[in-house]
Scaffold this active site. Structure first.
Site, PDB file in Angstrom:
ATOM      1  CE1 TYR A  59      -4.092   1.904  -0.096  1.00 54.23           C
ATOM      2  CE2 TYR A  59      -4.674  -0.374   1.224  1.00 54.23           C
ATOM      3  CZ  TYR A  59      -5.080   0.947   0.626  1.00 54.23           C
ATOM      4  OH  TYR A  59      -6.363   1.188   0.286  1.00 54.23           O
ATOM      5  CD  GLU A  61      -4.284   6.062   0.956  1.00 52.03           C
ATOM      6  OE1 GLU A  61      -4.170   6.566   2.078  1.00 52.03           O
ATOM      7  OE2 GLU A  61      -5.676   5.735   0.532  1.00 52.03           O
ATOM      8  CG  ASP A 205      -7.788  11.463 -24.341  1.00 50.22           C
ATOM      9  OD1 ASP A 205      -7.145  10.585 -24.204  1.00 50.22           O
ATOM     10  OD2 ASP A 205      -9.084  11.052 -24.054  1.00 50.22           O
ATOM     11  CB  THR A 231      -3.709   4.260 -22.227  1.00 54.29           C
ATOM     12  OG1 THR A 231      -3.607   4.150 -23.461  1.00 54.29           O
ATOM     13  CG2 THR A 231      -5.080   4.645 -21.776  1.00 54.29           C
ATOM     14  CE  LYS A 234      -6.437   3.213 -26.245  1.00 56.57           C
ATOM     15  NZ  LYS A 234      -6.390   3.204 -24.659  1.00 56.57           N
ATOM     16  NE  ARG A 240      -7.205  -2.651 -19.598  1.00 54.54           N
ATOM     17  CZ  ARG A 240      -7.578  -2.313 -20.897  1.00 54.54           C
ATOM     18  NH1 ARG A 240      -7.068  -2.605 -21.980  1.00 54.54           N
ATOM     19  NH2 ARG A 240      -8.500  -1.481 -20.869  1.00 54.54           N
TER      20      ARG A 240
END
Length: 416
Positions: A59, A61, A205, A231, A234, A240
């Site tokens: 974890y 954060e 984008d 992203t 692709k 991903r």
């Protein structure tokens, strides 16, 4: 000693044979069909290794050096490495690699620059705009006032004069340039000029072309846009996920928009896999790959046109092709189903200025497998035969299986 992938597969078979069978079934599907979905690709075994690493347990954060959990000294190194590689690869002053997806990256960009109710100018969904570009079913359409520009009815190319006219009329807070189904390079300098004229932010984008940008096969939006959303899968061939690139002046706003505003804990195994992909994309081999992706797409578009399909904009500059199969007597939705039955996996999409559906396909995955122009010619012939309903789908399925079998996406031990 580290556990090998073969050992991991054996462990899964023994502990959860039902799920192991599902995973092997998917691997078999990917290995015996043609992956022509423009948004998909095959990651490297190294990327897969990072995704399946113990980093998944941590974890984290916050950001390196400022976490809300202890024990982050190792994952901090991984994230810093991913950030450094992304900045170097794309020539950006700042990179945020924590976004879980392309959509969450766009959400963070809007959160950094906009307030609910602000006006945004973006490519309309019927012309290839994304859900996050104003769909009423998406947060973007509910929270912001979107105005849409389109494409020329004759050429299918973006109506740049309309972009300027709408910007002058509506004075948007931000202009979005980017698409999920536009096969041509964008004129980022023009969008920057219009944004400056009306005092708007420019958000690029670049989810689809960013891998081509990394390989030097497409122009970069980084010098022009205030924020670039992308992203990491692709064409880029990573896991991903999403990322954001921006100047140093917006770095803090972008980071705070990702965490804590839109996301909680970072997925450290995915961030490590992004670092691997960025490293791979910085190699001459990836540059050659990116240029071959474009060469394959252009060849495939021409071959499909020769078979009678109507190619949107008359061709492509990228990995992506959109086509109307109507001249062969079939709608895009029906065509997609027929082709899937024959082992050719692609998408249907909206067609500009038409109520019918077209086809959207790409060459990123098949190029990763090592296919070239010869295979593109064979794919175009098989695809057209299926759409004309001139071939037995079972026979075509065997031909597709034979073609795919010559270019396995993964070596052992990934093979079932």
């Amino acid at each position: 000693m580290p556990v090998t992938h073969a050992q991991e597969a054996d462990l899964l078979r023994r502990q959860d044979p039902a799920l192991a069978e599902i995973l092997l079934g998917e691997l078999d599907r990917q290995s015996t069909t043609l992956q022509l979905i423009a948004a998909e690709n095959f990651t490297s075994p190294a990327v897969l290794a990072a995704l399946g690493s113990p980093l998944a347990n941590k974890y984290a954060e916050g950001y390196p050096g400022a976490r809300y959990h202890g024990g982050c000294e190792i994952v901090d190194v991984a994230e810093r490495l991913a950030v450094q590689r992304a900045k170097r690869l794309f020539g950006a002053e700042h990179a945020n690699v924590q976004s879980h997806s392309g959509s969450s990256a766009v959400l963070a960009a809007y959160a950094a620059l906009l307030r609910p109710g602000d006006t945004v100018l973006a490519l309309g969904l019927p012309y290839g705009g994304h859900l996050t570009h104003g769909s009423p079913a998406n947060f973007s359409g509910r929270w912001f006032d979107f105005v849409s520009y389109g494409v020329d009815e004759e050429t299918g190319l973006i109506a740049y004069d309309q972009v300027r006219t709408l910007a002058r009329t509506h004075r948007p807070k931000a202009i979005v340039c980017g698409s999920i189904a536009y096969p041509r390079h964008l004129d980022y300098a023009y969008f920057r000029e219009v944004a400056d004229e009306v005092g708007a932010y420019l958000i690029a984008d670049a989810a689809h072309p960013i891998g081509l940008v990394a390989g030097g096969a497409a122009p970069s939006p980084v010098p022009y846009a205030d924020v670039v959303c992308a992203t990491t899968h692709k064409v880029l061939r990573g896991p991903r996920g999403g990322m954001l690139l921006c100047g140093a002046d917006l770095a803090e706003r972008v980071d705070r928009a990702v965490f804590p505003f839109t996301q909680g804990g970072a997925q450290m195994h995915t961030i490590a896999a992004k670092a691997v992909a960025f490293g791979e994309a910085a190699t001459p081999a990836f540059q050659a790959y990116a240029h071959q992706v474009v060469a394959n797409a252009r060849f495939l578009a021409a071959a499909l046109a020769a078979e009678g399909l109507a190619i949107t904009t008359g061709g492509t500059d990228t990995h992506l092709i959109t086509a109307d199969p109507a001249p062969l007597g079939v709608d895009g939705r029906i065509a997609r189903g027929r082709l899937a039955a024959a082992g050719m996996i692609l998408d249907s999409c909206a067609l500009p200025h038409d109520d019918a559906r077209g086809l959207r396909l790409g060459t990123a995955a098949v190029t990763t497998q090592g296919m070239g122009e010869g295979e593109m010619a064979r794919i175009a012939k098989l695809l057209a035969e299926v759409l004309r309903d001139q071939a037995d789908s079972r026979q075509v399925r065997e031909e597709v299986r034979d073609l795919a079998g010559g270019f396995p996406p993964y070596p052992p031990p990934y093979q079932p």
